[in-house]
Design an enzyme around this catalytic site. Structure first.
Site, mmCIF file in Angstrom:
data_model
loop_
_atom_site.group_PDB
_atom_site.id
_atom_site.type_symbol
_atom_site.label_atom_id
_atom_site.label_comp_id
_atom_site.label_asym_id
_atom_site.label_seq_id
_atom_site.Cartn_x
_atom_site.Cartn_y
_atom_site.Cartn_z
ATOM 1 C CE LYS A 140 -0.347 -0.561 4.985
ATOM 2 N NZ LYS A 140 -1.125 -1.216 6.037
ATOM 3 C CE1 TYR A 155 10.341 32.892 3.083
ATOM 4 C CE2 TYR A 155 10.626 30.503 3.059
ATOM 5 C CZ TYR A 155 10.344 31.690 2.402
ATOM 6 O OH TYR A 155 10.055 31.675 1.072
HETATM 7 C C1 LIG Z 1 -0.407 -2.095 6.778
HETATM 8 C C2 LIG Z 1 -0.969 -3.352 7.222
HETATM 9 C C3 LIG Z 1 -0.144 -4.438 7.514
HETATM 10 C C4 LIG Z 1 1.356 -4.371 7.509
HETATM 11 O O1 LIG Z 1 1.805 -3.764 8.680
HETATM 12 P P1 LIG Z 1 3.340 -3.568 9.020
HETATM 13 O O2 LIG Z 1 3.372 -3.061 10.401
HETATM 14 O O3 LIG Z 1 3.851 -2.584 8.053
HETATM 15 O O4 LIG Z 1 3.967 -4.893 8.859
HETATM 16 C C5 LIG Z 1 -0.742 -5.648 7.815
HETATM 17 N N1 LIG Z 1 -2.085 -5.756 7.858
HETATM 18 C C6 LIG Z 1 -2.905 -4.721 7.608
HETATM 19 C C7 LIG Z 1 -4.379 -4.925 7.683
HETATM 20 C C8 LIG Z 1 -2.374 -3.477 7.299
HETATM 21 O O5 LIG Z 1 -3.186 -2.447 7.069
#
Ligand SMILES: *Cc1c(COP(=O)(O)O)cnc(C)c1O
Length: 811
Positions: free
Chosen positions: A481, A706
């Site tokens: 993702k 700034y």
């Molecule tokens: C993002 C996510 C993961 C992975 O989590 P990490 O801590 O990056 O390993 C696993 N399961 C779900 C449902 C997620 O949203």
């Protein structure tokens, strides 16, 4: 060599015998197996993957020759399959036969550091006069060495091969393959190595390579090495040393600037080197020593040194103009290098169209066979368009596809309109004298000088670290993702597809559609799909998470109308309180699933709220228990078996007994272990880099940036760097909260971070405009940055904005 000759030289049996092919190439990597009839594939059952699992695909594509260690399924007629006890040992035995038939000098290089650079430089210098066969890249392992030695032929004057070992017992097999007549020992590192009891033991193992050879070259400044050589039972017949002392055969002394004086028994001469830095001097002096005692004159050596170019150890994939990807390999061109670059090109699945911009291959003899091999490669590796630059290529026009475009020179090619390059992968491969960097410059997109470099080999390494924590039957879903946590969705997904992970996970349907469009065909689970995504879910075969009754109803109706099964991943809320069915929904959910047979429970899962915090251990275990009970009921009452999963990266490390049927790996793949327990085994995969745009001296009492927030309390040198909060370098790093690396030293941020730029204090650091700045990478780490910003590494990673160009590396 005929396959039958190979068969005679080894210990094996035919599981199936076809045509007695002429074997031209040995390979162990199925991605590189394009040579259907004349390639011989060795299936190796390694710690990370089993080469045998690629055989069905290879057979399907028409590949004919295999060496295997175990029975494989059905074998079509006309396929040669030889079964042996060990594929690696067999590979070594075949290379050793090939080596034994070569009766000119062969140089073996080993030592703790510098092997590859010395080999490359030595080959560069010697190839002014000789036709050298050398190991490609750092091919120095039990597999890399035989693959390097195999191409040795009559046409070569000399072989130069490197070896690397990490355990006792590894050197002898390599020595048997290389059968060196000469050797170069680079040095011995003081680091204690895991598999050796002492440095002496490690040294003695390395020196096995040089037992009984004619001639060894080494540096005599290190007493450890001198003692090691004296201990040898069967020492080299001749030993020649260089060093910064009067006992060396070639005595080196540093003079003014970059000048060094060298003294042998007969003469004294000066050389001008590129730098005075210690590893550089050591590496170059090994080459100088070898060349000098092989009859090269000081002026020839100086000429060789002047012509040396930095060695690029790996190929890069960069984004180019008009949505192209560019592989820039413009510093040399020989057949072995061309083949490696073409393999890298063939692995890029972003677009079907693949172009090659190629120069003549200078110093290649005989020309005819060189260019026929080039033509073969162009065909095998699926090049759609060849641009051939140089007179030699034009001389062999008839060998190349009719669509090939020929140009007499680089200048002539640069007149060509570059708009023609679009949505394709382009490999630019040219000998140094052709100046192809001008072509690369024109084709590479240059928006911004801040880049995020992604090391694809490090991603693979991390994947393997986690794979080793899993039971063999546990499936692996990788979370890609948010563009694979900022590392680039399709590039990472392609790598994962190659490594045969079971599932990919994304947050939104758009992300999954992008992956499908980029040619990803792994199953994809989407965590947060919505009603308007339904047509795309169906069109692109993407599997939704199902988390509520309302959503289930809409989705179910849509799929029913379409007449297809809804493969849903059902989430159970056990304490995260984000998405999912609550335990009290259980009965209703089961009843609904019963009533609607077109709904398939593709998987059942829950998400831990605090898997990375041992303090919440009890809570996490409670979640896992609740989930276990819930899943059991669903499976029992529906009479089904489904994929159950709960663990994310931290969970995989903390709760190994709860892998169920699958785990969901996220941030660990990207090099960060949230609990910290496994951090030392992971590799950093990304480096965020920028450059210094300007340097100025600022007087005490002035202010910087700034709001005049940067107070200058003493005279100061300040550099402006090309990164700001719009790139993902948070404004929190203002006024000393942020630190960056410049030439190996830490520089603090001064004043407020601007949108596109930041100022840093470099009073104590030597630097020039254009120097490279590391924002994060091996040092400082993403975790250190996160700590300074009072956030978590996830946010630092995913905040690197889209305008930052991603560059991918792989060996
Ligand atoms: C993002 C996510 C993961 C992975 O989590 P990490 O801590 O990056 O390993 C696993 N399961 C779900 C449902 C997620 O949203």
């Amino acid at each position: 060599m005929k396959l039958s000759q190979i068969f005679d030289a080894i210990d094996g049996e035919y599981l199936s015998q076809g045509i007695d092919n002429d074997i031209a190439h040995l390979m162990t990597d199925s991605r590189k197996a394009f040579d259907l009839e004349s390639g011989l594939f060795f299936a190796i059952d390694g710690p990370h993957h089993d080469g045998h699992s690629f055989i069905p695909e290879l057979i399907k594509s028409g590949f004919q020759n295999f060496v295997v260690e175990k029975e494989i399924g059905e074998i079509p007629k006309n396929t040669n399959v030889i079964k042996v006890a060990s594929s690696v040992k067999t590979l070594q035995a075949i290379a050793a036969v090939k080596r034994a038939a070569f009766n000119k000098p062969v140089v073996a290089i080993t030592g703790s550091n510098g092997k590859t650079i010395i080999k490359e430089w030595l080959a560069q210098i010697l190839s002014e006069k000789l036709n050298v066969c050398k190991s490609p890249k750092s091919f120095n392992s039990q597999i890399g060495v035989p693959l390097s030695v195999w191409p040795l032929s009559e046409a070569h004057d000399l072989g130069v091969f490197e070896t690397g070992i990490s355990e006792p017992g590894e050197m002898l097999p390599l020595k048997k393959v290389i059968q060196p007549t000469q050797g170069i020992f680079t040095n011995i590192g003081s680091a204690h190595e895991q598999y050796f009891a002492s440095i002496d033991e490690k040294l003695d193992e390395k020196l096995i390579l040089f037992e009984g050879i004619d001639q060894l070259y080494y540096r005599n400044d290190n007493p450890l090495i001198n003692e090691g050589l004296n201990r040898m039972q069967n020492p080299p017949k001749h030993k020649t040393s260089w060093g910064f002392n009067s006992k060396a055969d070639l005595q080196v002394e540093k003079k003014e600037g970059q000048f060094f004086q060298l003294k042998s028994q007969n003469e004294s001469f000066n050389l001008k080197l590129h730098s005075g830095n210690e590893p550089y001097i050591e590496n170059i002096m090994h080459c100088v020593c070898f060349a000098y005692f092989n009859g090269w004159t000081p002026s020839e050596i100086q000429k060789g040194i002047d012509a040396l170019r930095p060695i690029k150890m790996r190929l890069e994939l960069k984004k180019g103009i008009n949505q192209t990807y560019i592989i820039d390999d413009t510093y040399n061109n020989d057949l072995a290098g061309l083949e490696i670059a073409l393999d890298f090109l063939a692995q890029q699945k972003h677009y079907p169209k693949k172009s090659l911009i190629l120069s003549d291959i200078p110093q290649s003899d005989p020309k005819e066979s060189t260019y026929s091999r080039v033509a073969e490669l162009v065909k095998e590796k699926g090049i759609t368009q060849l641009y051939a630059i140089g007179h030699e290529l034009a001389d062999f026009k008839s060998l190349f596809p009719a669509s090939t475009k020929f140009y007499p020179s680089t200048e002539a090619f640069l007149q060509h309109s570059f708009d023609a390059f679009e949505k394709e992968v382009v490999l630019i491969k040219g000998a140094r004298s052709f100046g192809f960097e001008q072509i690369a410059k024109q084709l590479t997109e240059r928006i911004h000088r801040t880049v995020l470099e992604i090391d694809l080999d490090a991603v693979t390494h991390n994947l393997n670290v986690y794979r080793q924590l899993l039971k063999p039957e546990t499936k692996l879903l990788i979370m890609v993702k948010a563009l694979a946590y900022g590392s680039g969705g399709s590039e990472i997904a392609h790598l994962l597809q190659f490594h045969k992970v079971d599932y990919l996970g994304v947050a939104y349907v758009d992300e999954a559609v992008q992956l499908r469009k980029a040619g990803i065909n792994l199953p994809i689970m989407v965590i947060n799909p919505s009603e308007e995504d339904l047509p795309n879910l169906v069109a692109y075969d993407i599997e939704p998470e199902i988390y509520s009754f309302l959503q289930l109803k809409t989705f179910s109706e849509f799929y029913l109308k379409k007449g297809i099964a809804l493969k849903g991943h059902f989430t159970i809320n056990t304490g995260m309180n984000r998405l999912g069915f609550d335990p009290e929904d259980l009965t209703t959910l089961i009843a609904q699933l019963h009533a609607q047979p077109h709904i398939k429970v593709q998987s059942l899962y829950t998400h831990l709220a605090a898997s990375d915090e041992p303090i919440h251990n009890e809570f996490s275990l409670q979640q896992l228990q609740t989930f276990t009970g819930y899943a059991q009921k669903v499976e029992q009452q529906l009479g089904i078996k489904t994929i159950k999963h709960a663990l994310n990266s931290a969970g995989i490390v903390a709760y190994p007994e709860y892998q169920f049927d699958m785990v969901r790996l996220g941030i660990g793949l990207y090099g960060i272990e949230p609990c910290g327990n496994l951090q030392h085994e992971l590799k950093s995969i990304s480096t965020l880099k920028t450059v210094i745009s300007q340097i100025r001296n600022v007087k005490k009492g002035e202010t910087i940036g700034y709001g005049r927030k940067g107070k200058v309390t003493k005279n100061m040198r300040v550099a402006t760097i090309a990164i700001g909060y719009a790139d993902g370098f948070s404004r929190i790093f203002s006024n000393g909260n942020g630190e960056v690396m410049l030439n190996g030293q830490i520089a603090k941020v001064i004043g407020n971070v601007c949108m596109d730029m930041t100022m840093i204090d470099i009073s104590n650091i030597e630097a020039e405009e254009g120097d490279s700045i590391i924002i994060f990478g091996e040092k400082p780490t993403i975790s250190e940055l996160a700590k300074n910003a009072k956030t978590i590494p996830y946010e630092i990673l995913t905040n690197v904005s889209d305008r930052v160009k991603r560059i991918y590396f792989a060996e």
